[in-house]
Enzyme design. Structure first.
Site, PDB file in Angstrom:
ATOM      1  N   LYS A  41       0.856  -1.185   0.000  1.00  0.00           N
ATOM      2  CA  LYS A  41       0.000   0.000   0.000  1.00  0.00           C
ATOM      3  C   LYS A  41       0.890   1.233   0.000  1.00  0.00           C
ATOM      4  O   LYS A  41       2.035   1.187   0.444  1.00  0.00           O
ATOM      5  CB  LYS A  41      -0.878   0.007   1.258  1.00  0.00           C
ATOM      6  CG  LYS A  41      -2.160   0.766   1.100  1.00  0.00           C
ATOM      7  CD  LYS A  41      -3.269  -0.062   0.477  1.00  0.00           C
ATOM      8  CE  LYS A  41      -4.523   0.734   0.299  1.00  0.00           C
ATOM      9  NZ  LYS A  41      -5.617  -0.039  -0.251  1.00  0.00           N
ATOM     10  N   GLY A  63     -20.130   7.250   4.291  1.00  0.00           N
ATOM     11  CA  GLY A  63     -19.176   7.534   3.210  1.00  0.00           C
ATOM     12  C   GLY A  63     -19.799   7.295   1.851  1.00  0.00           C
ATOM     13  O   GLY A  63     -20.240   6.186   1.547  1.00  0.00           O
ATOM     14  N   LEU A  64     -19.850   8.361   1.044  1.00  0.00           N
ATOM     15  CA  LEU A  64     -20.520   8.268  -0.262  1.00  0.00           C
ATOM     16  C   LEU A  64     -19.536   8.612  -1.376  1.00  0.00           C
ATOM     17  O   LEU A  64     -19.818   9.423  -2.252  1.00  0.00           O
ATOM     18  CB  LEU A  64     -21.732   9.215  -0.287  1.00  0.00           C
ATOM     19  CG  LEU A  64     -22.789   8.916   0.777  1.00  0.00           C
ATOM     20  CD1 LEU A  64     -23.781  10.062   0.908  1.00  0.00           C
ATOM     21  CD2 LEU A  64     -23.525   7.608   0.451  1.00  0.00           C
TER      22      LEU A  64
HETATM   23  P1  NAD Z   1     -13.441   7.888  -1.489  1.00  0.00           P
HETATM   24  O1  NAD Z   1     -12.328   8.729  -1.029  1.00  0.00           O
HETATM   25  O2  NAD Z   1     -13.926   8.016  -2.896  1.00  0.00           O
HETATM   26  O3  NAD Z   1     -14.731   8.072  -0.543  1.00  0.00           O
HETATM   27  C1  NAD Z   1     -14.678   8.129   0.840  1.00  0.00           C
HETATM   28  C2  NAD Z   1     -15.835   9.016   1.271  1.00  0.00           C
HETATM   29  O4  NAD Z   1     -15.973   8.919   2.674  1.00  0.00           O
HETATM   30  C3  NAD Z   1     -15.610  10.495   0.936  1.00  0.00           C
HETATM   31  O5  NAD Z   1     -16.757  10.990   0.273  1.00  0.00           O
HETATM   32  C4  NAD Z   1     -15.404  11.153   2.311  1.00  0.00           C
HETATM   33  O6  NAD Z   1     -15.897  12.465   2.362  1.00  0.00           O
HETATM   34  C5  NAD Z   1     -16.199  10.223   3.200  1.00  0.00           C
HETATM   35  N1  NAD Z   1     -15.778  10.203   4.604  1.00  0.00           N
HETATM   36  C6  NAD Z   1     -14.521  10.169   5.117  1.00  0.00           C
HETATM   37  N2  NAD Z   1     -14.564  10.102   6.458  1.00  0.00           N
HETATM   38  C7  NAD Z   1     -15.880  10.102   6.810  1.00  0.00           C
HETATM   39  C8  NAD Z   1     -16.572  10.059   8.043  1.00  0.00           C
HETATM   40  N3  NAD Z   1     -15.936   9.990   9.210  1.00  0.00           N
HETATM   41  N4  NAD Z   1     -17.912  10.079   8.015  1.00  0.00           N
HETATM   42  C9  NAD Z   1     -18.588  10.142   6.854  1.00  0.00           C
HETATM   43  N5  NAD Z   1     -17.983  10.195   5.654  1.00  0.00           N
HETATM   44  C10 NAD Z   1     -16.649  10.166   5.624  1.00  0.00           C
HETATM   45  O7  NAD Z   1     -13.008   6.366  -1.196  1.00  0.00           O
HETATM   46  P2  NAD Z   1     -13.560   5.039  -1.876  1.00  0.00           P
HETATM   47  O8  NAD Z   1     -12.724   4.703  -3.057  1.00  0.00           O
HETATM   48  O9  NAD Z   1     -15.054   5.109  -2.013  1.00  0.00           O
HETATM   49  O10 NAD Z   1     -13.202   3.982  -0.746  1.00  0.00           O
HETATM   50  C11 NAD Z   1     -13.939   3.948   0.472  1.00  0.00           C
HETATM   51  C12 NAD Z   1     -13.308   2.891   1.385  1.00  0.00           C
HETATM   52  O11 NAD Z   1     -13.307   1.622   0.729  1.00  0.00           O
HETATM   53  C13 NAD Z   1     -11.846   3.184   1.740  1.00  0.00           C
HETATM   54  O12 NAD Z   1     -11.596   2.706   3.043  1.00  0.00           O
HETATM   55  C14 NAD Z   1     -11.068   2.347   0.740  1.00  0.00           C
HETATM   56  O13 NAD Z   1      -9.787   2.012   1.226  1.00  0.00           O
HETATM   57  C15 NAD Z   1     -11.988   1.132   0.641  1.00  0.00           C
HETATM   58  N6  NAD Z   1     -11.834   0.410  -0.613  1.00  0.00           N
HETATM   59  C16 NAD Z   1     -12.056   1.029  -1.801  1.00  0.00           C
HETATM   60  C17 NAD Z   1     -11.913   0.306  -2.985  1.00  0.00           C
HETATM   61  C18 NAD Z   1     -12.187   0.925  -4.321  1.00  0.00           C
HETATM   62  O14 NAD Z   1     -12.275   0.173  -5.320  1.00  0.00           O
HETATM   63  N7  NAD Z   1     -12.359   2.250  -4.409  1.00  0.00           N
HETATM   64  C19 NAD Z   1     -11.524  -1.050  -2.934  1.00  0.00           C
HETATM   65  C20 NAD Z   1     -11.328  -1.651  -1.697  1.00  0.00           C
HETATM   66  C21 NAD Z   1     -11.487  -0.916  -0.531  1.00  0.00           C
END
Ligand code: NAD
Length: 346
Positions: free
Chosen positions: A78, A175-176
């Protein structure tokens, strides 16, 4: 630094600084036993380097476990970039990160994660070939991550609520972003009742209005009486304080490292809240990236992502038989697979 390495059993931790672009990045390689270490790159305003170090090491470990559970020929790594506090050129910063990735010679492959966009990875790709999920390969992992989590949710509903139909199910989403907003849309089409939150209230309220969902302030999401709580933001959010406030039957989310510690998995078990391990639910993006790079077609990719449901069913059966939390069961299986890979290599 060595304390974090030992606590998380990460093999290597690389630091990168570029005073010209303002880059301050860390790349952790937990394991390369099963293949090159693949894992996304986070770009966040970490309060200090120690917080970034702990995050990158825990995330790298989770990636090894995720690949092992999904049966993929990948190790776990990572990267995190600490968002500069002074004005910076985003394109130049990500190019500089690309040079850092290149310096590891392909033992680490980077991808998207919280805070990064495909456009950032396009900049990374100008300096290294070791990047997956950018415009050049045309593979956005997030829809597949959402599909995998959705599949895990259906399995969990069968298990905990004895139902497959999601209509009327009350789901609270934290989280959206790339994944959470897609899940919200899929669940809305399936007729679920949604309560959602995001730190970006304007974005969250707009989406909520579109989906006829209720929007609550970020800290209130833990207290929403619901059937399912879906953490789709950042890690460490399931701890003694938040678990005591939860009013839900199960937790099925996309966020990496949701549990602050394994004790919290036991606490959830005591409270009879089904917890499905994050790295099992959210492997869809990783599966899709890997199969896409093996030149397999989209239909097969979708089938393999949906196989997360089968993996989860087996895992829940094993956990029930041994009376342990699914989180503990998943760690045991992944550790055994990594151990077996090492034995084979010796
Ligand atoms: P992202 O950055 O697009 O979205 C995260 C969202 O969460 C943002 O809109 C942010 O404003 C919101 N957020 C952050 N802290 C918050 C809180 N305390 N309360 C409410 N909202 C909050 O990230 P993503 O790509 O959607 O990924 C989300 C999670 O899933 C992460 O932990 C990431 O590591 C995990 N993940 C993502 C993927 C992927 O394909 N994108 C794959 C595996 C795991």
């Amino acid at each position: 630094m060595f304390v974090t390495l030992e606590q998380t059993d990460v093999a290597e931790l690389h630091q990168f600084r570029d005073p010209v672009t303002g880059l301050r990045a860390l790349i952790a390689l937990h394991s390369t036993r099963l293949g090159p270490a693949l894992g996304g790159c986070r770009f966040l305003p970490y309060p200090d380097e120690n917080a970034a170090e702990v995050d990158v090491c825990r995330l790298a470990r989770g990636m090894s476990f995720k690949a092992a559970m999904a049966g993929l020929p990948l190790g776990g790594g990572k990267a995190v970039i600490i968002e500069p506090t002074k004005p910076y050129d985003r394109a130049a910063l990500f190019q500089s990160f690309g040079r850092a990735v290149e310096s590891l010679g392909g033992r680490y492959i980077t991808a998207m994660d919280a805070g990064t966009e495909m456009a950032d990875l396009d900049q990374v790709a100008t300096r290294t070939d070791h990047v997956w999920g950018y415009s050049g390969d045309g593979m956005d992992p997030s829809p597949f991550t959402a599909l995998g989590v959705y599949t895990a949710l259906k399995v969990s509903c069968e298990r905990q609520l004895y139902r497959q139909d999601l209509a009327g199910l009350h789901v609270a989403i934290q989280g959206l972003g790339h994944v959470g907003r897609r899940l919200a849309m899929m669940l809305s089409w399936a007729g679920a009742r949604l309560t959602v939150t995001d730190l970006d209230a304007e974005h969250g309220q707009k989406l909520a209005a579109r989906l006829k969902a209720e929007f609550v302030a970020p800290d209130k999401i833990y207290e929403v009486p619901c059937d399912v709580f879906m953490p789709c933001a950042l890690g460490g959010i399931l701890n003694a304080d938040t678990i005591a406030r939860l009013d839900t039957r199960m937790i099925v989310g996309a966020a990496n490292n949701q549990l602050a510690s394994l004790d919290d998995a036991r606490f959830l078990q005591e409270r009879q809240i089904l917890y499905t391990p994050d790295y099992v639910n959210n492997a869809g993006g990783l599966i899709a990236l890997t199969l896409h790079h093996q030149k397999l077609g989209n239909e097969l990719v979708r089938r393999k992502v949906k196989a997360i449901g089968r993996t989860l069913r087996h895992l829940l059966n094993d956990a029930e038989r041994l009376r342990v939390s699914p989180a503990i069961m998943a760690d045991r299986i992944a550790e055994q697979r990594l151990h077996d890979a090492q034995e084979r290599a010796a």
